[in-house]
Design a protein around this motif. Structure first.
Motif, PDB file in Angstrom:
ATOM      1  N   VAL A   1       0.797  -1.225   0.000  1.00  0.00           N
ATOM      2  CA  VAL A   1       0.000   0.000   0.000  1.00  0.00           C
ATOM      3  C   VAL A   1       0.830   1.276   0.000  1.00  0.00           C
ATOM      4  N   GLN A   2       2.113   1.197   0.279  1.00  0.00           N
ATOM      5  CA  GLN A   2       2.924   2.416   0.274  1.00  0.00           C
ATOM      6  C   GLN A   2       3.412   2.789  -1.132  1.00  0.00           C
ATOM      7  N   HIS A   3       3.115   1.962  -2.142  1.00  0.00           N
ATOM      8  CA  HIS A   3       3.526   2.296  -3.510  1.00  0.00           C
ATOM      9  C   HIS A   3       2.856   3.569  -3.982  1.00  0.00           C
ATOM     10  N   ALA A   4       3.582   4.333  -4.767  1.00  0.00           N
ATOM     11  CA  ALA A   4       3.047   5.591  -5.272  1.00  0.00           C
ATOM     12  C   ALA A   4       1.998   5.361  -6.362  1.00  0.00           C
ATOM     13  N   SER A   5       2.202   4.365  -7.202  1.00  0.00           N
ATOM     14  CA  SER A   5       1.254   4.111  -8.302  1.00  0.00           C
ATOM     15  C   SER A   5       0.525   2.793  -8.043  1.00  0.00           C
ATOM     16  N   ILE A   6      -0.686   2.919  -7.536  1.00  0.00           N
ATOM     17  CA  ILE A   6      -1.490   1.750  -7.209  1.00  0.00           C
ATOM     18  C   ILE A   6      -2.746   1.785  -8.068  1.00  0.00           C
ATOM     19  N   SER A   7      -3.082   0.640  -8.664  1.00  0.00           N
ATOM     20  CA  SER A   7      -4.288   0.574  -9.487  1.00  0.00           C
ATOM     21  C   SER A   7      -5.522   0.396  -8.607  1.00  0.00           C
ATOM     22  N   ASP A   8      -6.680   0.729  -9.160  1.00  0.00           N
ATOM     23  CA  ASP A   8      -7.938   0.530  -8.438  1.00  0.00           C
ATOM     24  C   ASP A   8      -8.112  -0.946  -8.068  1.00  0.00           C
ATOM     25  N   GLU A   9      -7.720  -1.811  -8.984  1.00  0.00           N
ATOM     26  CA  GLU A   9      -7.850  -3.259  -8.766  1.00  0.00           C
ATOM     27  C   GLU A   9      -7.043  -3.715  -7.543  1.00  0.00           C
ATOM     28  N   SER A  10      -5.845  -3.188  -7.398  1.00  0.00           N
ATOM     29  CA  SER A  10      -5.016  -3.604  -6.267  1.00  0.00           C
ATOM     30  C   SER A  10      -5.506  -2.992  -4.955  1.00  0.00           C
ATOM     31  N   ILE A  11      -6.131  -1.828  -5.013  1.00  0.00           N
ATOM     32  CA  ILE A  11      -6.727  -1.253  -3.802  1.00  0.00           C
ATOM     33  C   ILE A  11      -7.892  -2.120  -3.358  1.00  0.00           C
ATOM     34  N   VAL A  12      -8.721  -2.539  -4.306  1.00  0.00           N
ATOM     35  CA  VAL A  12      -9.849  -3.425  -3.983  1.00  0.00           C
ATOM     36  C   VAL A  12      -9.327  -4.726  -3.380  1.00  0.00           C
ATOM     37  N   LYS A  13      -8.272  -5.296  -3.973  1.00  0.00           N
ATOM     38  CA  LYS A  13      -7.714  -6.539  -3.438  1.00  0.00           C
ATOM     39  C   LYS A  13      -7.252  -6.355  -1.993  1.00  0.00           C
ATOM     40  N   THR A  14      -6.636  -5.236  -1.696  1.00  0.00           N
ATOM     41  CA  THR A  14      -6.172  -4.975  -0.332  1.00  0.00           C
ATOM     42  C   THR A  14      -7.347  -4.996   0.645  1.00  0.00           C
ATOM     43  N   PHE A  15      -8.451  -4.351   0.258  1.00  0.00           N
ATOM     44  CA  PHE A  15      -9.621  -4.342   1.139  1.00  0.00           C
ATOM     45  C   PHE A  15     -10.279  -5.716   1.230  1.00  0.00           C
ATOM     46  N   VAL A  16     -10.334  -6.443   0.118  1.00  0.00           N
ATOM     47  CA  VAL A  16     -10.884  -7.809   0.154  1.00  0.00           C
ATOM     48  C   VAL A  16     -10.053  -8.651   1.113  1.00  0.00           C
ATOM     49  N   ASP A  17      -8.735  -8.580   0.986  1.00  0.00           N
ATOM     50  CA  ASP A  17      -7.862  -9.341   1.887  1.00  0.00           C
ATOM     51  C   ASP A  17      -8.096  -8.941   3.343  1.00  0.00           C
ATOM     52  N   LEU A  18      -8.169  -7.649   3.601  1.00  0.00           N
ATOM     53  CA  LEU A  18      -8.378  -7.160   4.965  1.00  0.00           C
ATOM     54  C   LEU A  18      -9.665  -7.733   5.567  1.00  0.00           C
ATOM     55  N   PHE A  19     -10.757  -7.649   4.832  1.00  0.00           N
ATOM     56  CA  PHE A  19     -12.032  -8.112   5.374  1.00  0.00           C
ATOM     57  C   PHE A  19     -12.131  -9.634   5.428  1.00  0.00           C
ATOM     58  N   MET A  20     -11.583 -10.319   4.450  1.00  0.00           N
ATOM     59  CA  MET A  20     -11.657 -11.787   4.450  1.00  0.00           C
ATOM     60  C   MET A  20     -10.815 -12.383   5.586  1.00  0.00           C
ATOM     61  N   ILE A  21      -9.657 -11.810   5.851  1.00  0.00           N
ATOM     62  CA  ILE A  21      -8.840 -12.282   6.981  1.00  0.00           C
ATOM     63  C   ILE A  21      -9.597 -12.038   8.280  1.00  0.00           C
ATOM     64  N   GLY A  22     -10.160 -10.858   8.420  1.00  0.00           N
ATOM     65  CA  GLY A  22     -10.915 -10.524   9.624  1.00  0.00           C
ATOM     66  C   GLY A  22     -12.160 -11.377   9.801  1.00  0.00           C
ATOM     67  N   TRP A  23     -12.735 -11.866   8.736  1.00  0.00           N
ATOM     68  CA  TRP A  23     -13.936 -12.701   8.737  1.00  0.00           C
ATOM     69  C   TRP A  23     -13.632 -14.134   9.176  1.00  0.00           C
ATOM     70  N   ALA A  24     -12.389 -14.549   9.028  1.00  0.00           N
ATOM     71  CA  ALA A  24     -12.019 -15.942   9.302  1.00  0.00           C
ATOM     72  C   ALA A  24     -12.124 -16.276  10.791  1.00  0.00           C
ATOM     73  N   ASP A  25     -12.361 -17.553  11.047  1.00  0.00           N
ATOM     74  CA  ASP A  25     -12.382 -18.057  12.419  1.00  0.00           C
ATOM     75  C   ASP A  25     -10.965 -18.317  12.924  1.00  0.00           C
ATOM     76  N   TYR A  26     -10.097 -18.737  12.025  1.00  0.00           N
ATOM     77  CA  TYR A  26      -8.717 -19.111  12.354  1.00  0.00           C
ATOM     78  C   TYR A  26      -7.791 -18.480  11.337  1.00  0.00           C
ATOM     79  N   GLY A  27      -6.587 -18.118  11.781  1.00  0.00           N
ATOM     80  CA  GLY A  27      -5.614 -17.529  10.880  1.00  0.00           C
ATOM     81  C   GLY A  27      -4.250 -18.171  11.018  1.00  0.00           C
ATOM     82  N   PHE A  28      -3.690 -18.565   9.895  1.00  0.00           N
ATOM     83  CA  PHE A  28      -2.309 -19.046   9.821  1.00  0.00           C
ATOM     84  C   PHE A  28      -1.543 -17.877   9.224  1.00  0.00           C
ATOM     85  N   LEU A  29      -0.821 -17.160  10.071  1.00  0.00           N
ATOM     86  CA  LEU A  29      -0.276 -15.853   9.717  1.00  0.00           C
ATOM     87  C   LEU A  29       1.246 -15.873   9.632  1.00  0.00           C
ATOM     88  N   THR A  30       1.777 -15.151   8.663  1.00  0.00           N
ATOM     89  CA  THR A  30       3.223 -14.989   8.544  1.00  0.00           C
ATOM     90  C   THR A  30       3.707 -14.130   9.704  1.00  0.00           C
TER      91      THR A  30
END
Length: 177
Positions: A94-123
């Motif tokens: 997210v700190q990149h200067a040139s980010i496409s709309d598609e990659s912004i949407v992916k970031t939010f999808v990832d954020l909400f889907m991880i938060g929605w999970a019951d269990y997380g295997f996290l790096t």
């Protein structure tokens, strides 16, 4: 390992696999290497053997920054008949200067889907997955941190990444051991 297919949402176990490799343009260092992808899958498989005795349905959401991870994980989950949820889109920090709309949407999808999970295997040492998990409904005891195999090495590539304590959750060792 496929669970029951009652269609009852309460019978669905939602798991987030957050495999952050690092090493993209904005990262000076790597979080994980290819061997570590297999460790995530081994941990997931062992956890399901040990803790999914009722054979509930399982949906696995994958959040990653490398297409290679997607291909490896997809192949392994298909063998186990596990459902994979993945948002294919350009992967950026997210700190990149040139980010496409598609990659912004992916970031939010990832954020909400991880938060929605019951269990997380996290790096371990990657803040995004941990932040997403705590912002959602995931309980802290359901967050499993997985360290890079080389986290205790002193090579430049991994010198800033320490190991989680423990390095891997106890169930990551084969249940038959």
């Amino acid at each position: 390992m496929k669970g029951n297919t009652t269609g009852d949402p309460s019978e669905l176990i939602k798991i987030a696999l957050v495999i952050r490799m690092g090493g993209i343009a904005s990262d000076a260092y790597s979080f994980l290497n290819e061997r570590d992808i297999k460790k995530f899958l081994e941990c997931l498989k062992n956890w399901l053997i040990l803790y999914n005795s009722r054979k509930k349905d399982v949906a696995v959401f994958l959040s990653t920054d490398k297409e290679l991870v997607y291909h490896i994980v997809t192949k392994e989950l298909e063998k186990e008949s596990l459902r994979l949820v993945y948002e294919p889109a350009p992967i950026v920090h997210v700190q990149h200067a040139s980010i496409s709309d598609e990659s912004i949407v992916k970031t939010f999808v990832d954020l909400f889907m991880i938060g929605w999970a019951d269990y997380g295997f996290l790096t371990h040492f990657s803040l995004f997955g941990h932040f997403a998990a705590i912002q959602g409904t995931m309980r802290s005891e359901n967050m499993f941190f997985i360290s890079a195999a080389d986290c205790d090495s002193k090579t430049k590539q991994y010198s800033f990444v320490d190991c989680h304590n423990p390095k891997y959750p106890s169930f990551c060792s084969s249940p038959s051991n």
